[in-house]
Design a protein around this motif. Sequence first.
Motif, PDB file in Angstrom:
ATOM      1  N   GLY A 675       0.815  -1.207   0.000  1.00  0.00           N
ATOM      2  CA  GLY A 675       0.000   0.000   0.000  1.00  0.00           C
ATOM      3  C   GLY A 675       0.843   1.248   0.000  1.00  0.00           C
ATOM      4  N   SER A 676       0.335   2.302   0.668  1.00  0.00           N
ATOM      5  CA  SER A 676       1.023   3.590   0.714  1.00  0.00           C
ATOM      6  C   SER A 676       1.391   3.919   2.149  1.00  0.00           C
ATOM      7  CB  SER A 676       0.130   4.683   0.119  1.00  0.00           C
ATOM      8  OG  SER A 676      -1.066   4.796   0.858  1.00  0.00           O
ATOM      9  N   TYR A 677       2.426   4.838   2.324  1.00  0.00           N
ATOM     10  CA  TYR A 677       2.979   5.158   3.632  1.00  0.00           C
ATOM     11  C   TYR A 677       3.044   6.663   3.784  1.00  0.00           C
ATOM     12  CZ  TYR A 677       4.585   0.470   2.499  1.00  0.00           C
ATOM     13  OH  TYR A 677       4.635  -0.822   2.087  1.00  0.00           O
ATOM     14  N   SER A 678       2.981   7.113   5.041  1.00  0.00           N
ATOM     15  CA  SER A 678       3.098   8.544   5.301  1.00  0.00           C
ATOM     16  C   SER A 678       3.673   8.769   6.685  1.00  0.00           C
ATOM     17  CB  SER A 678       1.732   9.231   5.169  1.00  0.00           C
ATOM     18  OG  SER A 678       0.840   8.739   6.138  1.00  0.00           O
ATOM     19  N   LEU A 679       4.403   9.890   6.812  1.00  0.00           N
ATOM     20  CA  LEU A 679       4.965  10.332   8.090  1.00  0.00           C
ATOM     21  C   LEU A 679       4.333  11.669   8.438  1.00  0.00           C
ATOM     22  CD1 LEU A 679       8.713   9.524   7.413  1.00  0.00           C
ATOM     23  CD2 LEU A 679       7.303   8.442   9.178  1.00  0.00           C
ATOM     24  N   THR A 680       3.886  11.821   9.675  1.00  0.00           N
ATOM     25  CA  THR A 680       3.339  13.099  10.131  1.00  0.00           C
ATOM     26  C   THR A 680       4.136  13.573  11.331  1.00  0.00           C
ATOM     27  OG1 THR A 680       1.696  11.969  11.506  1.00  0.00           O
ATOM     28  CG2 THR A 680       1.030  12.539   9.277  1.00  0.00           C
ATOM     29  N   TYR A 681       4.285  14.933  11.470  1.00  0.00           N
ATOM     30  CA  TYR A 681       5.145  15.495  12.521  1.00  0.00           C
ATOM     31  C   TYR A 681       4.657  16.901  12.859  1.00  0.00           C
ATOM     32  CZ  TYR A 681       6.842  16.472   7.859  1.00  0.00           C
ATOM     33  OH  TYR A 681       6.902  16.758   6.533  1.00  0.00           O
ATOM     34  N   ASN A 682       3.375  17.132  12.747  1.00  0.00           N
ATOM     35  CA  ASN A 682       2.849  18.479  12.927  1.00  0.00           C
ATOM     36  C   ASN A 682       2.069  18.629  14.231  1.00  0.00           C
ATOM     37  OD1 ASN A 682       0.789  16.826  12.235  1.00  0.00           O
ATOM     38  ND2 ASN A 682       0.138  17.983  10.422  1.00  0.00           N
ATOM     39  N   GLN A 683       2.313  17.768  15.194  1.00  0.00           N
ATOM     40  CA  GLN A 683       1.618  17.878  16.474  1.00  0.00           C
ATOM     41  C   GLN A 683       2.557  18.376  17.579  1.00  0.00           C
ATOM     42  OE1 GLN A 683      -0.327  14.172  17.352  1.00  0.00           O
ATOM     43  NE2 GLN A 683      -1.661  14.287  15.547  1.00  0.00           N
ATOM     44  N   SER A 684       3.577  19.131  17.220  1.00  0.00           N
ATOM     45  CA  SER A 684       4.568  19.606  18.192  1.00  0.00           C
ATOM     46  C   SER A 684       4.563  21.127  18.219  1.00  0.00           C
ATOM     47  CB  SER A 684       5.964  19.093  17.800  1.00  0.00           C
ATOM     48  OG  SER A 684       6.952  19.701  18.611  1.00  0.00           O
ATOM     49  N   PRO A 685       4.867  21.749  19.379  1.00  0.00           N
ATOM     50  CA  PRO A 685       5.004  23.216  19.403  1.00  0.00           C
ATOM     51  C   PRO A 685       6.242  23.693  18.660  1.00  0.00           C
ATOM     52  CG  PRO A 685       5.589  22.288  21.528  1.00  0.00           C
ATOM     53  CD  PRO A 685       5.020  21.153  20.733  1.00  0.00           C
ATOM     54  N   ILE A 686       7.134  22.771  18.353  1.00  0.00           N
ATOM     55  CA  ILE A 686       8.365  23.146  17.652  1.00  0.00           C
ATOM     56  C   ILE A 686       8.079  23.189  16.157  1.00  0.00           C
ATOM     57  CG2 ILE A 686      10.742  22.444  17.147  1.00  0.00           C
ATOM     58  CD1 ILE A 686      10.827  21.135  19.904  1.00  0.00           C
ATOM     59  N   PRO A 687       8.380  24.282  15.492  1.00  0.00           N
ATOM     60  CA  PRO A 687       8.124  24.369  14.040  1.00  0.00           C
ATOM     61  C   PRO A 687       9.076  23.462  13.275  1.00  0.00           C
ATOM     62  CG  PRO A 687       9.285  26.327  14.788  1.00  0.00           C
ATOM     63  CD  PRO A 687       8.968  25.546  16.035  1.00  0.00           C
ATOM     64  N   ILE A 688       8.513  22.551  12.489  1.00  0.00           N
ATOM     65  CA  ILE A 688       9.291  21.560  11.756  1.00  0.00           C
ATOM     66  C   ILE A 688       9.207  21.883  10.271  1.00  0.00           C
ATOM     67  CG2 ILE A 688       9.523  19.120  11.194  1.00  0.00           C
ATOM     68  CD1 ILE A 688      10.300  19.784  14.034  1.00  0.00           C
ATOM     69  N   THR A 689      10.324  21.749   9.581  1.00  0.00           N
ATOM     70  CA  THR A 689      10.372  21.884   8.127  1.00  0.00           C
ATOM     71  C   THR A 689      10.993  20.630   7.551  1.00  0.00           C
ATOM     72  OG1 THR A 689      10.640  24.277   8.309  1.00  0.00           O
ATOM     73  CG2 THR A 689      11.213  23.272   6.201  1.00  0.00           C
ATOM     74  N   ALA A 690      10.263  20.032   6.525  1.00  0.00           N
ATOM     75  CA  ALA A 690      10.787  18.836   5.870  1.00  0.00           C
ATOM     76  C   ALA A 690      11.513  19.258   4.612  1.00  0.00           C
ATOM     77  CB  ALA A 690       9.646  17.877   5.534  1.00  0.00           C
ATOM     78  N   TYR A 691      12.837  18.940   4.552  1.00  0.00           N
ATOM     79  CA  TYR A 691      13.628  19.322   3.394  1.00  0.00           C
ATOM     80  C   TYR A 691      13.735  18.206   2.370  1.00  0.00           C
ATOM     81  CZ  TYR A 691      15.014  23.725   5.529  1.00  0.00           C
ATOM     82  OH  TYR A 691      14.993  24.980   6.062  1.00  0.00           O
ATOM     83  N   GLN A 692      13.758  16.984   2.799  1.00  0.00           N
ATOM     84  CA  GLN A 692      13.881  15.854   1.880  1.00  0.00           C
ATOM     85  C   GLN A 692      12.872  14.789   2.302  1.00  0.00           C
ATOM     86  OE1 GLN A 692      17.886  14.529   0.734  1.00  0.00           O
ATOM     87  NE2 GLN A 692      18.714  16.164   2.043  1.00  0.00           N
ATOM     88  N   VAL A 693      11.998  14.392   1.353  1.00  0.00           N
ATOM     89  CA  VAL A 693      11.001  13.345   1.595  1.00  0.00           C
ATOM     90  C   VAL A 693      11.123  12.344   0.468  1.00  0.00           C
ATOM     91  CG1 VAL A 693       8.568  12.815   1.892  1.00  0.00           C
ATOM     92  CG2 VAL A 693       9.466  14.972   2.772  1.00  0.00           C
ATOM     93  N   GLY A 694      11.130  11.049   0.797  1.00  0.00           N
ATOM     94  CA  GLY A 694      11.248  10.020  -0.224  1.00  0.00           C
ATOM     95  C   GLY A 694      10.467   8.773   0.126  1.00  0.00           C
ATOM     96  N   TYR A 695      10.207   7.949  -0.916  1.00  0.00           N
ATOM     97  CA  TYR A 695       9.443   6.711  -0.740  1.00  0.00           C
ATOM     98  C   TYR A 695      10.115   5.625  -1.552  1.00  0.00           C
ATOM     99  CZ  TYR A 695       5.833   9.979   0.799  1.00  0.00           C
ATOM    100  OH  TYR A 695       5.138  10.961   1.434  1.00  0.00           O
TER     101      TYR A 695
END
Length: 745
Positions: A675-695
């Motif tokens: 199937g398909s996969y996903s990563l989530t990281y937006n539940q933190s008070p720390i501002p996160i920026t994703a620079y490289q995403v791959g599958y």
Amino acid sequence: MWRYMVALSLGMLSARHIAGADFYYQCVDPVQHLYLFELWLYRDCTDPAGADYDDPITIYVFRGNQTLYTTLNVRLSQSAPWNPQGIDACFLQRPGTCLEEGTYRFTLSLPPIPEGYYVAWARCCRNATITNLQDPLFMGITYLTRIPPARRVSCNSSPRFVQRPPFFLCANRDFYFDHRAIDTDGDSLVYQIVAAYHSINTQGQGALNPAQGGSPAVGPSNPMGPPPYQTVTYAPGYSATQPFGSTGICQIDSATGLLHLRAPNPGLYVVAIAVLEYRNGAFLGETRRDMQFYVAPCRPPSPPPVVTTDLTGLPHRGDTLTLLAASAFCFHATITDTAPPLTPPASLSYLLSPATLSVQASGSNPLSLRICGQLSCQDTGKILPLYIIGRKTETCGTTEARDTLWIEVQAPPPRSLSGQLTPPSLPQQNGIYLIDLDSTACATITLVATPPYPPPQMGLSLSTPSPTVQLSTFWQNDTLFGQVCYRGSCEAIETPLTIALRGIAENACPPHLTWQDTLRFQVLLPQNPPPTLTLLAPDTLILRPDSGICLRVQITDPPPTSHHTLYVQAIPPLLNAVSLSPSQGSLSWEGELCFTPSCEALERWITLIVEIRDSLSCAELHRRRDTLFLYIRSRPTYPVALYTPSWDLNSPFPALFQKEYCFWVSLKDTAGNGGSYSLTYNQSPIPITAYQVGYTADSAYAQLCFRLGCEGFQADSLYPLIIRAHNTPFCAMPPPDVEDTLWIR
């Protein structure tokens, strides 16, 4: 209503008087809305010292609301003496008169508007010696033509008379003239005898005799008034439709334009003729011809023709024919000129009354006629006159002779009609014949008409349409034989089928003889035991989606043989690729039911219904069902592996304000869920920026970066960073999400 009006004003005419006029227009350019106008003016030129034609003339254009639109000047195009051909050579003393014709041609562009146009001309005065007008020297003339409204026709042309009649007539002689017009647009034309126009309108504006304090011409100093216009005043004893007096004839055929004139007394007479133009029943316009006729005594014509009839072969008593209604007949007649003029030769013609008879004419002198017709049934018992009129037309007029026949209309001989119906040999119930399905029954019919000709006809009508009813007939000697056959079909299983038979023997005159009878059929439903249907499977099956399965279906049916058809239905319809093979059979047989649950059916119940329909020919006998319950369960799935830095509460990551930090996270499907996969990281008070995403086929990864601002964060404080991994497998329930919490100081 007519929107625009165009008026033409002629200059001074003194001793030379108006003898008539024609006024036409033609659409020459529909795009530019350009019209060509022609005014043909005829004058009495007896006085050589009279004034010449006006040159130029002034044209007035009026809107349909009777206000002035524009004016323009038009020059005389041509003028010449006119010597009309006619019967003046027959006069005992030719009238001392001469005629001239002048033509004014001009073009005018008139933009289309809803109201249409008038085009008109007015002038005074007429000849003082006119017989049928009161004070003719004080009467003028108005000629107008109408361009119809744009809503009715875009670019119309007026009808144009084919030829001009002679201006001379013999006193007390019949005169016939083809006064028809031609319309290039193909519009319908209607002809009328009408009143001639005066030269002033109903408000008194226009051209007048100077003796009345007016001007004989319309122009800038004497404007022409808009419509409507006055008509001339006829002298006592004369009128528009009786311009030659009460004993004269002035008639025109409204459809053909054939003009018939007879002026009993010498004189000078004004006659006006109009042709009305229609398209699709809507009135478009009127074109008038105003003319005058000089009537004088003429030398006698040669003797009239002789009319003879030949009634050979027809029953008659003298001049009375005894004929049957609705029967055709023919006879011959001859029109002979026994004293033809020396030159030019006379022409012979005929007229029949009633005109419904057909005529074949041949020859010239004699003129042979073959006259045929058929008498109406409504005339039975009547004695009808038949007039045969022979006409001889020569230079000096037309003479007539007639022969009269009488037709006694007798009733045609009566007829009789008898019929007999021989029904089929079938059992009955309340007068209804009982017939087995797909079996055929026939009935015979005979019809006898006296006298036998014309032969009778037979037909039928059905209470319910059925292609299995057939009627055949044949005629032999004096009898019509017929056979009606019915093959029992499904339309008569529940409701009887009625066949209404009707024979007709036509009389020469109504009423026609009829014979009627009726057959009624009821189709019996065949006796046949129902089949049994069994699904060779447990009552409940637990299946996985997107995986096919096949089941056996068993059908058992004892003789007699009937036809089976299988149907399948899923509730809700969450099955893919459903098939039944074979889906048809008879007696005892097996079929295979194959299907695949769809992915939308995960964790749901489906009711699968298999139905067999038992039929014989077109009739359905039974329906039987078997039901299977399906539960669609997901294949097992397992959480994915999540890889993150080991920043826990005991060992948090130390971070400095205003400095950027980056780290890697990844997930891997170690259980092979797919199937398909996903990563989530937006539940933190720390501002996160994703620079490289791959599958990849079984993994997902991302490089995450963060920077702590001075505002909103406290030194030596702990802040969580939550990373979640999600797997959405194909056609299966997703496993629980995997979550990891990173701590940053």
